[in-house]
Design an enzyme around this catalytic site. Structure first.
Site, PDB file in Angstrom:
ATOM      1  N   LYS A 118       0.835  -1.211   0.000  1.00  0.00           N
ATOM      2  CA  LYS A 118       0.000   0.000   0.000  1.00  0.00           C
ATOM      3  C   LYS A 118       0.860   1.247   0.000  1.00  0.00           C
ATOM      4  O   LYS A 118       0.535   2.227  -0.664  1.00  0.00           O
ATOM      5  CB  LYS A 118      -0.933   0.019   1.215  1.00  0.00           C
ATOM      6  CG  LYS A 118      -2.093  -0.952   1.103  1.00  0.00           C
ATOM      7  CD  LYS A 118      -3.124  -0.690   2.178  1.00  0.00           C
ATOM      8  CE  LYS A 118      -4.237  -1.730   2.161  1.00  0.00           C
ATOM      9  NZ  LYS A 118      -5.119  -1.634   3.315  1.00  0.00           N
ATOM     10  N   LYS A 201      -8.959 -10.906  -8.434  1.00  0.00           N
ATOM     11  CA  LYS A 201     -10.024 -11.175  -7.478  1.00  0.00           C
ATOM     12  C   LYS A 201     -11.064 -10.054  -7.571  1.00  0.00           C
ATOM     13  O   LYS A 201     -10.708  -8.909  -7.831  1.00  0.00           O
ATOM     14  CB  LYS A 201      -9.399 -11.170  -6.079  1.00  0.00           C
ATOM     15  CG  LYS A 201     -10.092 -12.029  -5.072  1.00  0.00           C
ATOM     16  CD  LYS A 201      -9.263 -12.106  -3.804  1.00  0.00           C
ATOM     17  CE  LYS A 201     -10.203 -12.102  -2.620  1.00  0.00           C
ATOM     18  NZ  LYS A 201      -9.522 -12.223  -1.343  1.00  0.00           N
ATOM     19  N   LYS A 204     -13.769  -3.972  -4.946  1.00  0.00           N
ATOM     20  CA  LYS A 204     -14.507  -2.703  -5.059  1.00  0.00           C
ATOM     21  C   LYS A 204     -13.761  -1.681  -5.892  1.00  0.00           C
ATOM     22  O   LYS A 204     -14.354  -0.748  -6.424  1.00  0.00           O
ATOM     23  CB  LYS A 204     -14.768  -2.131  -3.661  1.00  0.00           C
ATOM     24  CG  LYS A 204     -13.471  -1.870  -2.893  1.00  0.00           C
ATOM     25  CD  LYS A 204     -13.714  -1.234  -1.552  1.00  0.00           C
ATOM     26  CE  LYS A 204     -12.390  -0.816  -0.948  1.00  0.00           C
ATOM     27  NZ  LYS A 204     -11.928  -1.587   0.174  1.00  0.00           N
TER      28      LYS A 204
END
Ligand code: TRP
Length: 338
Positions: A118, A201, A204
């Site tokens: 991240k 996968k 959102k």
């Protein structure tokens, strides 16, 4: 002793970082949580404090936290059977997190792969210290409730290992304080992938390939009908060579608990048009009642907030003995709550 305290305790959390959870969340985690509330003394938490490790608009975050809470009830979590609450309403999470941060090595925290991923995406200067200590807040969530088990996806394994290490370290340094929790990796019965890019996968962050629980019928229909397939026109489960078609079969299998074999024979001699149409109907059979229930709950926000406050009170009561014990062990004055 109440009957619930004899059941093994579990804790899990989900971030309120989208307007709606998606069908992958439902089939992976949430459906499992609904089952676990019957057999375990269960705590399920909307982790809004984890959410602010990346920038959030305050009004959107507040709304998403409430709608996330509503969705947890709508999928079948029952506040009479388990504790559902928002993390920020229970101060002990941050209080324990601070103590645990002081037990965590800088190098140890630096090895967390999710942080590395991240922060490298965001750029070092734009990543916050909160993103760095995220896994320690997660450890506090779990240890605060003396959870025996933590149902999570495979991607959370490293955070759970850190949680166990911190519990063991604290126990050996200060005396038995924490239950060392087991990782209960929720096995994905079916891997649900992105409708537009079946190599990823479902997530959102790719809305056109993702069916949200709160998608309107038309929106969900459009997404499923435009799902990527292949050109050989045979409905067969083969994740390697036919990932798009396999994904549609996997959705039907996961929702209806049918076998791939029976689906394949049902579709023998039929085309992708039928497969998509029926997959949409199957998906709709689960998301439509959830959306209806969420909308119903949202018609009375005061009542919903009151349910959320009650969950927080139950969580505070369960957390308090652990925090008191920790504060005592670490050498803080008695009576930490003032
Ligand atoms: N990190 C988890 C995730 O992204 C969310 C989470 C926060 C959590 N605290 C937790 C999961 C405690 C399990 C237990 O999915």
């Amino acid at each position: 002793m109440t009957s619930s305290s004899q059941k093994p305790r579990i804790f899990s959390g989900i971030q309120p970082t989208a307007d709606s959870f998606h069908i992958g969340n439902l089939l992976g985690a949430l459906r499992e949580w609904v089952k676990l509330q019957e057999t375990h003394d269960s705590f399920f938490c909307v982790v809004d404090q984890h959410a602010i490790t990346i920038d959030q608009d305050p009004e959107i975050l507040r709304k998403r936290t409430l709608v996330s809470f509503a969705q947890l009830l709508a999928v079948g979590l029952d506040p009479k059977k388990c504790t559902v609450f928002a993390q920020s309403q229970v101060a002990a999470h941050s209080q324990l997190s601070w103590v645990l941060q002081c037990q965590t090595g800088f190098g140890e925290a630096s090895r967390m792969t999710q942080f590395k991923d991240k922060s490298s995406k965001a750029g070092n200067d734009r990543s916050t210290v909160g993103l760095f200590t995220y896994p320690i807040l997660q450890a506090a969530d779990i240890l605060l409730y003396q959870a025996n088990g933590v149902p999570v996806g495979e991607d959370q394994r490293q955070h759970l290992e850190l949680t166990r290490d911190l519990a063991q370290r604290f126990n050996s340094k200060f005396g038995e304080t924490f239950v060392v929790p087991e990782v209960l990796v929720v096995k994905e019965t079916s891997r649900i992938v992105d409708l537009q890019d079946p190599s990823a996968k479902m997530s959102k962050s790719s809305p056109s390939g993702c069916v949200f629980l709160l998608d309107e019928n038309k929106t969900a229909e459009k997404k499923i009908k435009s799902a990527v397939t292949d050109s050989d026109a045979v409905v067969r489960f083969d994740e390697l060579n036919k990932p798009g078609v396999s994904n549609l079969l996997a959705l039907q299998k996961a929702i209806n608990n049918t076998s791939i074999e029976s689906l394949e024979s049902e579709y023998s001699g039929r085309g992708y048009g039928d497969l998509k149409k029926e997959t949409f109907e199957v998906v709709l059979s689960v998301i439509e009642p959830i959306r209806t229930r969420v909308n119903q709950l949202l018609t009375d926000p005061a009542e919903l907030e009151s349910l959320m406050n009650k969950g927080a009170q139950k969580a505070r009561d369960a957390a308090e003995p652990t925090l008191n014990l920790v504060y005592d062990r670490i050498g803080f004055p008695a009576n930490p709550q003032g």
